[in-house]
Design a protein around this motif. Structure first.
Motif, PDB file in Angstrom:
ATOM      1  N   TYR A  40      37.718  50.345  38.716  1.00 19.50           N
ATOM      2  CA  TYR A  40      38.544  49.492  38.857  1.00 19.50           C
ATOM      3  C   TYR A  40      39.609  49.467  39.252  1.00 19.50           C
ATOM      4  O   TYR A  40      40.165  51.025  39.217  1.00 19.50           O
ATOM      5  CB  TYR A  40      39.384  48.768  37.365  1.00 19.50           C
ATOM      6  N   ILE A  41      40.664  48.739  40.502  1.00 17.82           N
ATOM      7  CA  ILE A  41      41.279  50.102  41.907  1.00 17.82           C
ATOM      8  C   ILE A  41      42.536  48.199  41.340  1.00 17.82           C
ATOM      9  O   ILE A  41      42.300  46.811  40.690  1.00 17.82           O
ATOM     10  CB  ILE A  41      41.077  50.043  43.124  1.00 17.82           C
ATOM     11  N   ARG A  42      43.797  48.440  42.211  1.00 17.63           N
ATOM     12  CA  ARG A  42      44.786  47.863  42.556  1.00 17.63           C
ATOM     13  C   ARG A  42      45.313  47.532  43.923  1.00 17.63           C
ATOM     14  O   ARG A  42      45.891  48.896  44.145  1.00 17.63           O
ATOM     15  CB  ARG A  42      45.764  47.983  41.392  1.00 17.63           C
ATOM     16  N   MET A  43      45.041  46.983  44.562  1.00 15.66           N
ATOM     17  CA  MET A  43      45.865  46.677  45.525  1.00 15.66           C
ATOM     18  C   MET A  43      47.304  46.417  46.005  1.00 15.66           C
ATOM     19  O   MET A  43      47.299  45.912  44.894  1.00 15.66           O
ATOM     20  CB  MET A  43      44.790  45.595  46.464  1.00 15.66           C
ATOM     21  N   ILE A  44      48.020  47.689  46.833  1.00 15.36           N
ATOM     22  CA  ILE A  44      49.044  47.201  46.690  1.00 15.36           C
ATOM     23  C   ILE A  44      50.128  47.580  47.607  1.00 15.36           C
ATOM     24  O   ILE A  44      49.087  47.425  48.731  1.00 15.36           O
ATOM     25  CB  ILE A  44      49.985  48.052  45.739  1.00 15.36           C
ATOM     26  N   ILE A  73      28.547  51.793  40.763  1.00 10.62           N
ATOM     27  CA  ILE A  73      27.790  50.815  40.723  1.00 10.62           C
ATOM     28  C   ILE A  73      28.761  49.476  41.365  1.00 10.62           C
ATOM     29  O   ILE A  73      27.933  48.892  42.391  1.00 10.62           O
ATOM     30  CB  ILE A  73      26.814  49.732  39.825  1.00 10.62           C
ATOM     31  N   ARG A  74      29.408  49.235  41.887  1.00  8.09           N
ATOM     32  CA  ARG A  74      30.722  48.661  41.528  1.00  8.09           C
ATOM     33  C   ARG A  74      31.945  48.955  41.583  1.00  8.09           C
ATOM     34  O   ARG A  74      32.433  49.579  41.038  1.00  8.09           O
ATOM     35  CB  ARG A  74      30.484  47.275  40.624  1.00  8.09           C
ATOM     36  N   CYS A  75      32.983  48.008  42.563  1.00 13.80           N
ATOM     37  CA  CYS A  75      34.682  47.931  42.767  1.00 13.80           C
ATOM     38  C   CYS A  75      35.316  46.899  42.499  1.00 13.80           C
ATOM     39  O   CYS A  75      34.774  45.734  43.071  1.00 13.80           O
ATOM     40  CB  CYS A  75      34.227  48.960  43.136  1.00 13.80           C
ATOM     41  N   ASP A  76      36.372  47.184  41.542  1.00 15.94           N
ATOM     42  CA  ASP A  76      36.648  45.866  41.074  1.00 15.94           C
ATOM     43  C   ASP A  76      37.879  45.590  41.408  1.00 15.94           C
ATOM     44  O   ASP A  76      38.612  46.355  41.041  1.00 15.94           O
ATOM     45  CB  ASP A  76      36.221  45.325  39.393  1.00 15.94           C
ATOM     46  N   GLY A  77      38.679  45.042  42.382  1.00 17.33           N
ATOM     47  CA  GLY A  77      39.873  44.820  42.173  1.00 17.33           C
ATOM     48  C   GLY A  77      40.440  43.273  41.534  1.00 17.33           C
ATOM     49  O   GLY A  77      42.076  42.812  42.314  1.00 17.33           O
ATOM     50  N   SER A  78      39.839  42.571  40.731  1.00 20.12           N
ATOM     51  CA  SER A  78      40.261  41.398  40.148  1.00 20.12           C
ATOM     52  C   SER A  78      41.986  41.456  39.276  1.00 20.12           C
ATOM     53  O   SER A  78      42.561  40.861  38.921  1.00 20.12           O
ATOM     54  CB  SER A  78      39.817  40.993  39.408  1.00 20.12           C
TER      55      SER A  78
END
Length: 101
Positions: A40-44, A73-78
């Motif tokens: 889980y990431i957050r784009m800033i 297995i996946r990257c989520d930026g939501s």
């Protein structure tokens, strides 16, 4: 299976390699958490709200993480976070704000 701390260190190391490319365009990425193979990431910065953010995540960040960190297995930026990830993220933010003060 690798210890969670080791996986998180590897994820952070990969994100550090990616950051210079995002920063050139005025953006950045923040590590939020890892659970069940999902990073889980957050784009800033300029990346937050950019029309290409989903492509940047799936065609760039996600592929690199899957190649370099076993178990991803996946990257989520939501920012739709599982409760455990949300709790750990908020605790890290709180610790950082205390350190920065």
């Amino acid at each position: 299976m690798q210890a969670m701390e080791e996986i998180e260190k590897q994820i952070e190391a990969v994100l550090e390699k990616i950051r210079p490319f995002l920063r050139r365009e005025g953006g950045d990425v923040e590590y939020v958490g890892f659970q069940d193979g999902v990073v889980y990431i957050r784009m800033i910065g300029a990346c937050d709200g950019c029309i290409y953010v989903d492509q940047d995540i799936s065609a760039g960040i996600e592929i690199i993480l899957m190649e370099e960190v076993p178990g991803v297995i996946r990257c989520d930026g939501s920012m739709k976070l599982p409760p455990e990830v949300e709790k750990a993220y908020q605790e890290r933010k709180k610790k950082r704000s205390v350190i920065d003060d």
